[in-house]
Each structure stands twice: as structure tokens, then as C-alpha cells.
Motif scaffolding. Structure first.
Motif, PDB file in Angstrom:
ATOM      1  N   PRO A  85       0.805  -1.230   0.000  1.00  0.00           N
ATOM      2  CA  PRO A  85       0.000   0.000   0.000  1.00  0.00           C
ATOM      3  C   PRO A  85       0.830   1.268   0.000  1.00  0.00           C
ATOM      4  O   PRO A  85       0.356   2.320  -0.428  1.00  0.00           O
ATOM      5  N   ALA A  86       2.071   1.201   0.464  1.00  0.00           N
ATOM      6  CA  ALA A  86       2.885   2.411   0.538  1.00  0.00           C
ATOM      7  C   ALA A  86       3.641   2.679  -0.760  1.00  0.00           C
ATOM      8  O   ALA A  86       4.489   3.568  -0.824  1.00  0.00           O
ATOM      9  N   LEU A 102       4.358   4.243  -4.239  1.00  0.00           N
ATOM     10  CA  LEU A 102       3.942   5.470  -4.927  1.00  0.00           C
ATOM     11  C   LEU A 102       3.325   5.132  -6.276  1.00  0.00           C
ATOM     12  O   LEU A 102       3.879   4.347  -7.041  1.00  0.00           O
ATOM     13  N   SER A 115       3.127   6.956  -8.829  1.00  0.00           N
ATOM     14  CA  SER A 115       3.979   7.439  -9.931  1.00  0.00           C
ATOM     15  C   SER A 115       5.069   6.422 -10.249  1.00  0.00           C
ATOM     16  O   SER A 115       5.451   6.250 -11.406  1.00  0.00           O
ATOM     17  N   GLU A 134       2.027  13.146  -7.971  1.00  0.00           N
ATOM     18  CA  GLU A 134       3.388  12.653  -7.689  1.00  0.00           C
ATOM     19  C   GLU A 134       3.551  12.024  -6.317  1.00  0.00           C
ATOM     20  O   GLU A 134       4.353  11.116  -6.136  1.00  0.00           O
ATOM     21  N   THR A 135       2.818  12.533  -5.324  1.00  0.00           N
ATOM     22  CA  THR A 135       3.067  12.076  -3.954  1.00  0.00           C
ATOM     23  C   THR A 135       2.038  11.053  -3.471  1.00  0.00           C
ATOM     24  O   THR A 135       2.131  10.580  -2.343  1.00  0.00           O
ATOM     25  N   GLN A 136       1.069  10.730  -4.297  1.00  0.00           N
ATOM     26  CA  GLN A 136       0.023   9.827  -3.824  1.00  0.00           C
ATOM     27  C   GLN A 136       0.474   8.382  -3.865  1.00  0.00           C
ATOM     28  O   GLN A 136       1.191   7.949  -4.774  1.00  0.00           O
ATOM     29  N   MET A 137       0.009   7.658  -2.860  1.00  0.00           N
ATOM     30  CA  MET A 137       0.371   6.243  -2.778  1.00  0.00           C
ATOM     31  C   MET A 137      -0.823   5.394  -3.176  1.00  0.00           C
ATOM     32  O   MET A 137      -1.964   5.876  -3.205  1.00  0.00           O
ATOM     33  N   ALA A 180      -2.377   3.247  -1.510  1.00  0.00           N
ATOM     34  CA  ALA A 180      -3.396   3.172  -0.456  1.00  0.00           C
ATOM     35  C   ALA A 180      -4.354   4.351  -0.516  1.00  0.00           C
ATOM     36  O   ALA A 180      -5.512   4.239  -0.105  1.00  0.00           O
ATOM     37  N   GLU A 181      -3.878   5.500  -1.007  1.00  0.00           N
ATOM     38  CA  GLU A 181      -4.750   6.685  -1.061  1.00  0.00           C
ATOM     39  C   GLU A 181      -5.743   6.603  -2.205  1.00  0.00           C
ATOM     40  O   GLU A 181      -6.833   7.141  -2.133  1.00  0.00           O
ATOM     41  N   ILE A 182      -5.339   5.992  -3.288  1.00  0.00           N
ATOM     42  CA  ILE A 182      -6.186   6.023  -4.488  1.00  0.00           C
ATOM     43  C   ILE A 182      -6.953   4.721  -4.713  1.00  0.00           C
ATOM     44  O   ILE A 182      -7.801   4.651  -5.580  1.00  0.00           O
ATOM     45  N   MET A 183      -6.675   3.704  -3.931  1.00  0.00           N
ATOM     46  CA  MET A 183      -7.293   2.396  -4.193  1.00  0.00           C
ATOM     47  C   MET A 183      -8.769   2.386  -3.812  1.00  0.00           C
ATOM     48  O   MET A 183      -9.222   3.195  -2.973  1.00  0.00           O
ATOM     49  N   THR A 184      -9.485   1.479  -4.418  1.00  0.00           N
ATOM     50  CA  THR A 184     -10.869   1.215  -4.017  1.00  0.00           C
ATOM     51  C   THR A 184     -10.802   0.149  -2.949  1.00  0.00           C
ATOM     52  O   THR A 184     -10.280  -0.946  -3.189  1.00  0.00           O
ATOM     53  N   TYR A 238      -6.305   0.843   5.955  1.00  0.00           N
ATOM     54  CA  TYR A 238      -5.115   1.342   5.255  1.00  0.00           C
ATOM     55  C   TYR A 238      -5.430   2.588   4.451  1.00  0.00           C
ATOM     56  O   TYR A 238      -4.631   3.525   4.391  1.00  0.00           O
ATOM     57  N   LYS A 239      -6.566   2.579   3.820  1.00  0.00           N
ATOM     58  CA  LYS A 239      -6.914   3.746   3.001  1.00  0.00           C
ATOM     59  C   LYS A 239      -7.097   4.982   3.871  1.00  0.00           C
ATOM     60  O   LYS A 239      -6.595   6.063   3.564  1.00  0.00           O
ATOM     61  N   ALA A 273      -3.760   6.200   4.912  1.00  0.00           N
ATOM     62  CA  ALA A 273      -3.034   6.884   3.829  1.00  0.00           C
ATOM     63  C   ALA A 273      -3.576   8.289   3.613  1.00  0.00           C
ATOM     64  O   ALA A 273      -2.819   9.246   3.419  1.00  0.00           O
ATOM     65  N   LEU A 274      -4.889   8.410   3.673  1.00  0.00           N
ATOM     66  CA  LEU A 274      -5.496   9.735   3.479  1.00  0.00           C
ATOM     67  C   LEU A 274      -5.150  10.635   4.657  1.00  0.00           C
ATOM     68  O   LEU A 274      -4.902  11.836   4.497  1.00  0.00           O
ATOM     69  N   PHE A 302       2.407   1.846   9.281  1.00  0.00           N
ATOM     70  CA  PHE A 302       2.160   2.242   7.880  1.00  0.00           C
ATOM     71  C   PHE A 302       1.955   3.754   7.809  1.00  0.00           C
ATOM     72  O   PHE A 302       2.503   4.430   6.941  1.00  0.00           O
ATOM     73  N   VAL A 327       4.252   6.325   5.654  1.00  0.00           N
ATOM     74  CA  VAL A 327       3.712   7.147   4.558  1.00  0.00           C
ATOM     75  C   VAL A 327       4.034   8.613   4.788  1.00  0.00           C
ATOM     76  O   VAL A 327       4.438   9.332   3.863  1.00  0.00           O
ATOM     77  N   LYS A 366       6.260  10.822   2.205  1.00  0.00           N
ATOM     78  CA  LYS A 366       5.716  12.027   1.555  1.00  0.00           C
ATOM     79  C   LYS A 366       6.564  13.244   1.887  1.00  0.00           C
ATOM     80  O   LYS A 366       6.822  14.089   1.035  1.00  0.00           O
ATOM     81  N   ARG A 414       9.718  13.322  -0.118  1.00  0.00           N
ATOM     82  CA  ARG A 414       9.545  13.634  -1.546  1.00  0.00           C
ATOM     83  C   ARG A 414       9.132  15.086  -1.774  1.00  0.00           C
ATOM     84  O   ARG A 414       9.137  15.571  -2.901  1.00  0.00           O
ATOM     85  N   THR A 415       8.741  15.762  -0.667  1.00  0.00           N
ATOM     86  CA  THR A 415       8.262  17.138  -0.831  1.00  0.00           C
ATOM     87  C   THR A 415       9.260  18.097  -0.232  1.00  0.00           C
ATOM     88  O   THR A 415       9.604  17.957   0.946  1.00  0.00           O
TER      89      THR A 415
END
Lengths: 416, 77
Positions: free
Chosen positions: A307-308, A310, A312, A354-357, A359-363, B7-8, B11-12, B57, B61, B65, B68-69
Motif C-alpha cells: 500500500p505504501a 507510490l 507514480s 506525484e506524492t500519492q500512494m 493506499a490513497e487512491i485504491m478502491t 489502510y486507506k 493513507a489519506l 504504515f 507514509v 511524503k 519527496r516534498t
């Protein structure tokens, strides 16, 4: 130089005209011999049939001095010099082209050549157009008024220049009365398997096999999955064993089992011994036991990532990640125990920043199948949700594999 | 509840946490506060039983992040 009253004429109109040597009638125009010149085929000879058992004549076009609307006059020496049949490999317009089927690459239907237009240019006669309109057929039967009516009310262009017509390669049938013409000189390998399947179903035995044998294994395999069982049976039985095995190895176990299930038992046994060991066991189980447990249709060649990861990085390395995988349109997000956490499709991957993983975008609300589910269950889910693949997970939510829609698509009707 | 949901949400939450830090460094305490609230909301959506499980986790994350920023944490003295 020939004197021809009409600069253009249809084949059906000129066939049957009387042929004269000076004032003596020698026979009737039976056919034309053409040669491919790279552009339009040129008429090289006339085949003239004669009565009372006399051998037919093969008259060179440059010996024809006049073509009127009732007769053809030849300027030749001894008749005996021209008493010969057309060569075996000659292309004859009437025998090989007229009333034969065309593969229409534009809309992938099979049309019939109802007539051929001939055009005179610089003293030479060429086959300029192929006509597959119903109007021509009606005119051939003498129904001119009806033909005229349809011509006036038809919106479709139903003739095509011979520039776009290509006889099938020499090794296919050698024009032994089974010529098929490719409209639009397009590579047969550019046709979708579903359309190729339609075309193969329209052709007859030898021609069908000849076209099928032209196909690369992957395309042939996909096309074989799409043709109706009767044609599948015929093709598999007709091609050599090695090629049959090669094609079956390209298929998913489900598709292979579906194909084998229509063949005679002895043939199935023989083929099962030859196909790849890994899938052979699955195929055998499917064929012999009609087992529809979903695990037999699932593949473990799927993309699984933590899940971690990236998004990108996945996009940047997609080619390596997806190589050798069967299901590549989804990324399955899993933890270290292979617990299925979510699913990401390629659109979500591309749209991520660029920074999304993952886990953030998954369903995370996942539609899945269980190890006890059957093919019927999978079909219902595919129909309801329109997914391209569905994961299979156990009670502990560990991913066991995924079933792709493509691998079970062709066998769906058999379940109803 | 599926583990994936946990997990989601983690992450958010991490994404909001990182934005809160960046906004604070950029001199926007109000924006940072909103992001912190969003971070907490996402954490609350994780069941307590799974919070322990996803904690590492979440930290990983946030670290990734931030790495990378470009931000004030990059400045060296």
C-alpha cells in the motif's frame, strides 16, 4: 489496335458473344485470362468455346481487331495454333472471380462479386472494377427495370476499383475455382478476431483453412476462440497437430477446455498429452469433470503491490511490473500476508499525483469471489459490474488470484 | 470492516498530516488547522482494533511524503 464500340463494358454483358475469324464464326466467348500488373489486371487472352467437341481456343487479346456489341472479330492465322486450354495457374475472370465471395475489410462482411467492369485503354483491356451490387445481379437476370429502380434508390456505393482488390496469395488454392478477393489491400492481421471469426464462418472448407493457416499463432488462437463450435471442430481437426497444440497453449485453461470439449474423446486425450504441463491439469479437470469451481479459471499472474507504493513509481515502471502477468489492468494492493486491501485500475494510477500512494487512491470496497464460488457466480458479477477482472480471496481476505473476463467470455453461452 | 479501509483511511490521514505541516511552515496556520482536523477525522474512521496495525504504515507514509516534498525540514544549519 482493337476497335471497341464501348470503352467500358461489364463482363456479364460480353460473355457469350460470338467470336469470328474474319467472317467465319469460330465460337463463343467463354472467359478472359487476366494477369496482375500491379495496378489493374490486364486481359491477356480470350477463352473461346467451340461446338461439336472441338477444343477451345486461347486467343491473345492483341489478335482481336474488333469488339462490337454483338460480336468479336479476331485476326489470326491458323485456328489450330490457338487450340489450347488456359494454363493451370491462369486467373480466369468468369471461372475464378465472378460469383465468388470477397472479404470486405471495410465492414468485414463477405460480399459476392456479381460482375466485373472492363475498361479499354490504349488498346488494352483491363478489369477496372468489381461490382457487388444487387443491381448488377438483377441486370444479369434481365430484370433491368427493377435494377434501375434499386440503383436510383440505393445510397450505397457497391462497386470498388480493382486497385483495392487483391487476390489471395498464390499458395492459397491457386485459383482452382475458389478465389477470394481482399478488398482494400489490408493486412489480414489487422482484422479483429471477432470479425475474422465471422469471415471464416462464411468461407468454405479449403478456403477457410487456407486463410486460417495464414494467421500468426496469437491471432489464430484468439480467432479460434470466437468461431462457432462447428468451425472450431473443423479447423482443429484439419490443422497439423503441432499447430493445434501451439494454439491451445495460447489460450486460457477455460478457453482450451471449452474448445476441447467439442472434440472427439480420442483427439482430446492426444492433445491433452501435448499441451503445457502447467495448464494441462486444469484443462483436464475442466474437460473431464465439468468442474466449474472458480479457482480453475483464476490466474495467479496478477500485479500485487504494497500500500505504501507510490502510484507514480508504478506508472514509471509499469512495463516491468506487468511483464508476464495475465491480469494487468488492475493493481491489487496487498499487505505482507497477501491480504487484499484494495484495487487500483490503470486510470486511477495515471490520474494520481506525484506524492500519492496506492493506499490513497485504491478502491477498498472490493467486489470479489470466494474459493467456493463457481463460474456462474463470476458471470453474474461480470454482467452486473462490468469489471475486466475480479479477485478471488479466501475467508481471511487473502488474495488467491483473479479471474479475467476475457478468459471466460467465450464460454459464457454454454452455461445458460 | 475490511483491513483495506483501515489502510486507506491511514493513507489519506497521512496526506492531510503532511499538508498541515507544509502549510504551517508556509505561514498558513488556518489552513494547517483544517488539514489537521481532516487528519484526525480519517484516523477516527479507523477502527481501534486496526489502528495499532496501521500505525507503522501511517508513520512510513508520512515520512515518505515528507521526503519527496521540499519543505523547511530540508534546511541544514
Amino acid at each position: 489496335m482493337v476497335a471497341m464500340f464501348e470503352s467500358e463494358i461489364f463482363l456479364s454483358e460480353i460473355l457469350g458473344r460470338k467470336v469470328y475469324f474474319k467472317t467465319e464464326r469460330v465460337g463463343t466467348l467463354e472467359d478472359f485470362v487476366i494477369i496482375e500488373t500491379g495496378k489493374l489486371p490486364e486481359i491477356t487472352h480470350l477463352v473461346v468455346s467451340r461446338p461439336f467437341g472441338y477444343p477451345s481456343l486461347l486467343l491473345p487479346w492483341d489478335k482481336i481487331s474488333q469488339v462490337s456489341n454483338t460480336e468479336i472479330i479476331a485476326d489470326i492465322g491458323q485456328l489450330a495454333d490457338y487450340e489450347k486450354a488456359a494454363p493451370e495457374n491462369a486467373i480466369l475472370l468468369k471461372a475464378h472471380i465472378l460469383d465468388k465471395k470477397i472479404l470486405d475489410m471495410d465492414d468485414h462482411e463477405v460480399e459476392v462479386v456479381y460482375d466485373v467492369k472492363l475498361a479499354l485503354q490504349n488498346g488494352k483491356l483491363y478489369a477496372s472494377e468489381v461490382d457487388f451490387s444487387r443491381n448488377r445481379l438483377l441486370r444479369r437476370f434481365g430484370l433491368n427495370r427493377l435494377a434501375h429502380f434499386f440503383a436510383e434508390h440505393s445510397k450505397h456505393e457497391e462497386t470498388v476499383s480493382w486497385m483495392y482488390v487483391q487476390p489471395l496469395p498464390d499458395k492459397i488454392g491457386m485459383f482452382s475455382g475458389h478465389v477470394k478477393l481482399n478488398v482494400l489491400k489490408e493486412n489480414i492481421h489487422d482484422i479483429h478476431p471477432v470479425d475474422l471469426a465471422d469471415i471464416l464462418e462464411e468461407l468454405e472448407g479449403d478456403q477457410r483453412l487456407a486463410v486460417f493457416n495464414q494467421l500468426e499463432p496469437e491471432l489464430a488462437s484468439s480467432t479460434l476462440e470466437e468461431v462457432e463450435p462447428r468451425v472450431q471442430r473443423e479447423l482443429i481437426s484439419a490443422i497439423n497437430r503441432d499447430r493445434a497444440v501451439q494454439l491451445i497453449n495460447e489460450m486460457s485453461p477455460a478457453q482450451a477446455a471449452d474448445l476441447l470439449s467439442i472434440l472427439p474423446g480420442a483427439e482430446v486425450d492426444e492433445l491433452l498429452k501435448l499441451i503445457d504441463g502447467e495448464s494441462a491439469a486444469k484443462v483436464q479437470q475442466l474437460v473431464e469433470r465439468h468442474d466449474e469451481n472458480i479457482l480453475l479459471y483464476a490466474t495467479q499472474d496478477i500485479i500485487k503491490l504494497p500500500p505504501a507504493t507510490l502510484a507514480s513509481q508504478v506508472v514509471d515502471n509499469y512495463r516491468q511490473i506487468a511483464r508476464d502477468k495475465e491480469v494487468i489492468m488492475y493493481v491489487y494492493v496487498v499487505d505482507e500476508n497477501d491480504t487484499l486491501l484494495g484495487v487500483v485500475d490503470e486510470r486511477e494510477l495515471i490520474m494520481a499525483d506525484e506524492t500519492q500512494m496506492l493506499a490513497e487512491i485504491m478502491t477498498d470496497s472490493i467486489i470479489s469471489l470466494g474459493p467456493q464460488d463457481t463460474l456462474q457466480n463470476a458471470v453474474r458479477l461480470f454482467e452486473r459490474y462490468g469489471f475486466r477482472a475480479i479477485p478471488v480471496e479466501d475467508e481471511a481476505e487473502r488474495i488467491l488470484g483473479a479471474v479475467s473476463f476475457r478468459s471466460i467470455r467465450g464460454i459464457r453461452p454454454r452455461l445458460r | 470492516m475490511r483491513l483495506g479501509k483501515a489502510y486507506k483511511q491511514a493513507a489519506l490521514a497521512a496526506a492531510h498530516k503532511v499538508r498541515a505541516k507544509l502549510l504551517l511552515e508556509a505561514g498558513d496556520p488556518t489552513g494547517a488547522k483544517h488539514e489537521e482536523l481532516a487528519y484526525l477525522r480519517h484516523l477516527e474512521n479507523i477502527r481501534s482494533a486496526e489502528r495499532q496495525r496501521v500505525a507503522p504504515f501511517l508513520d512510513a507514509v508520512i515520512k515518505t511524503k515528507l521526503d519527496r516534498t521540499p519543505h523547511d525540514g530540508d534546511k541544514t544549519v
